[in-house]
Design a protein around this motif. Sequence first.
Motif, PDB file in Angstrom:
ATOM      1  N   HIS A  91       0.842  -1.214   0.000  1.00 60.26           N
ATOM      2  CA  HIS A  91       0.000   0.000   0.000  1.00 60.26           C
ATOM      3  C   HIS A  91       0.870   1.255   0.000  1.00 60.26           C
ATOM      4  N   MET A  92       1.961   1.167   0.744  1.00 59.12           N
ATOM      5  CA  MET A  92       2.879   2.291   0.814  1.00 59.12           C
ATOM      6  C   MET A  92       3.470   2.570  -0.570  1.00 59.12           C
ATOM      7  N   GLN A  93       3.798   1.476  -1.274  1.00 59.39           N
ATOM      8  CA  GLN A  93       4.332   1.609  -2.636  1.00 59.39           C
ATOM      9  C   GLN A  93       3.290   2.270  -3.538  1.00 59.39           C
ATOM     10  N   GLU A  94       2.026   1.867  -3.356  1.00 65.21           N
ATOM     11  CA  GLU A  94       0.926   2.441  -4.153  1.00 65.21           C
ATOM     12  C   GLU A  94       0.830   3.947  -3.904  1.00 65.21           C
ATOM     13  N   GLN A  95       0.980   4.348  -2.635  1.00 66.35           N
ATOM     14  CA  GLN A  95       0.872   5.783  -2.317  1.00 66.35           C
ATOM     15  C   GLN A  95       2.104   6.555  -2.790  1.00 66.35           C
ATOM     16  N   GLU A  96       3.257   5.921  -2.694  1.00 65.04           N
ATOM     17  CA  GLU A  96       4.502   6.625  -2.998  1.00 65.04           C
ATOM     18  C   GLU A  96       4.681   6.817  -4.500  1.00 65.04           C
ATOM     19  N   VAL A  97       4.538   5.720  -5.259  1.00 63.62           N
ATOM     20  CA  VAL A  97       4.775   5.823  -6.707  1.00 63.62           C
ATOM     21  C   VAL A  97       3.612   5.344  -7.566  1.00 63.62           C
TER      22      VAL A  97
END
Length: 546
Positions: A91-97
Amino acid sequence: MALHVPKAPGFAQMLKDGAKHYSGLEEAVFRNIQACKELAQTTRTAYGPNGMNKMVINHLEKLFVTNDAATILRELEVQHPAAKMIVMASHMQEQEVGDGTNFVLVFAGALLELAEELLRMGLSVSEVIEGYEMACKKALEILPDCVCSSAKNLHDMDEATAMIRPAVMSKQYGNEDFLANLIAQACVSIFPESGNFNVDNVRVCKILGSGLSNSSVLHGMVFKKETEGDITSVKDAKIAVFSCPFDCSVTETKGTVLIKNAEELLSFSKGEEDLMEAQVKAIAETGANIVVTGGKVADMALHYANKYQLMVVRLNSKWDLRRLCKTVGAVALPKMTAPTPEEMGHCDSVYLTEVGDTQVVVFKHDKEDGAISTIVIRGSTDNLMDDIERAVDDGVNTFKVLVRDKRLVPGAGATEIELAKQITSYGESCPGLEQYAIKKFGEAFEALPRALAENSGVKGNELISKLYAAHHEGNKNMGFDIEGDGAALKDMLEAGVFDPFLVKHWGIKLATNAAVTVLRVDQIIMAKPAGGPKAPQGKKDWDDDE
């Protein structure tokens, strides 16, 4: 005197009844690794252009058919605490990039699977963690050397299309050229010279019917709404936006009116009508010819709007209202007052049209540099359009990432094998037991090209040995050719298959952090869940309605 039942000795006697407790390698660590491996195995088959779709039915019985890892995880509602950590990383990856969620899952799953082998061989957890952290640091140092090209001018349509194409390809294989072109048009038209790009400015409007090839891009906004009044199209529109209902304002205080005869009754209702007419007339006299309202439209107000040739559009969503204000440069007024020229918005044309059998209102800018552009997606089923929307989302996010950092690395497993090769040789040069973990970290990168190969029906081992051979000869950009026969290789720089540098950078970072966090856990203590009374199951004692 109540009979005292002694609790079992050990950890359990400190906790309340019903609490669970697991500790040690066998019970805690391997259990956690097993859960994360299962999760990675699930999404691994959805990796790459030939990835399989998953059919997920969520708790509200909504059906999703997709190979987008972020959507699958969001709808699965994973309960296992260790697997949840991996989900959070993605999810963090989705928000970051905004892309590369599946990369995080597959890579973290591979790291944990190989860590399990090391732990079973007899290494301690701390040695494995130390090795992984050293290897992660080294990988992020090597990654800039893998950069094969960079986006030169994102205002150029052809270049933007080429950059967006690989991201769309992994979701909509076969339609990537058409979709990448649409997304590039939408992104480039709203990308200002200053260089700040906002993902929210590319809207998607899904209209059922026809086929994907009939999709189009409009500069401006499209709403699936009908106009309220008789007027259905306006050129050179001046727009008054109200966030309140289009109705005469009701007073806050209550009053009682005593009416003695028929004349008073007539003049009373006439006063209300006159007031309404005066309000609508005041709006019309400012030069406005469109009223957009966020609430209900009263019949009386609509009658006068038609009389003064005002087009009325009603938008239920306050988000839509805000976006429209941004598009046309208007200010949403909270009361039915005549807007000043500064508060009115401008738009080249507003018209009601029919797309398929859906009525839509289009706010259109003729010049390209509008604040918002809309991609109108056509498709035969809702599920198909949802999936296309996710592909569009990935494409737009890729554009945004490239605005932040223009560097590109080769895709299709080329970067992964190069990192695996260099990290394995780095492991050879390290003394101490960490070297085993460092080598395994390099080996974990093989999981990604292997997943690409297996999803395309090619033997994974054959491809990986060919890739290693090509990379040892110094061909850094050689990757898996999905369109070739068998385990074919291709130079990714020529094929135009790139991944943005930041997607890989964050992916490696987040996957390693998640894997290390899961490995650091050696005890799981679960308190008894707080439970109120259970909801009645079924309608056991109810009569059947015939």
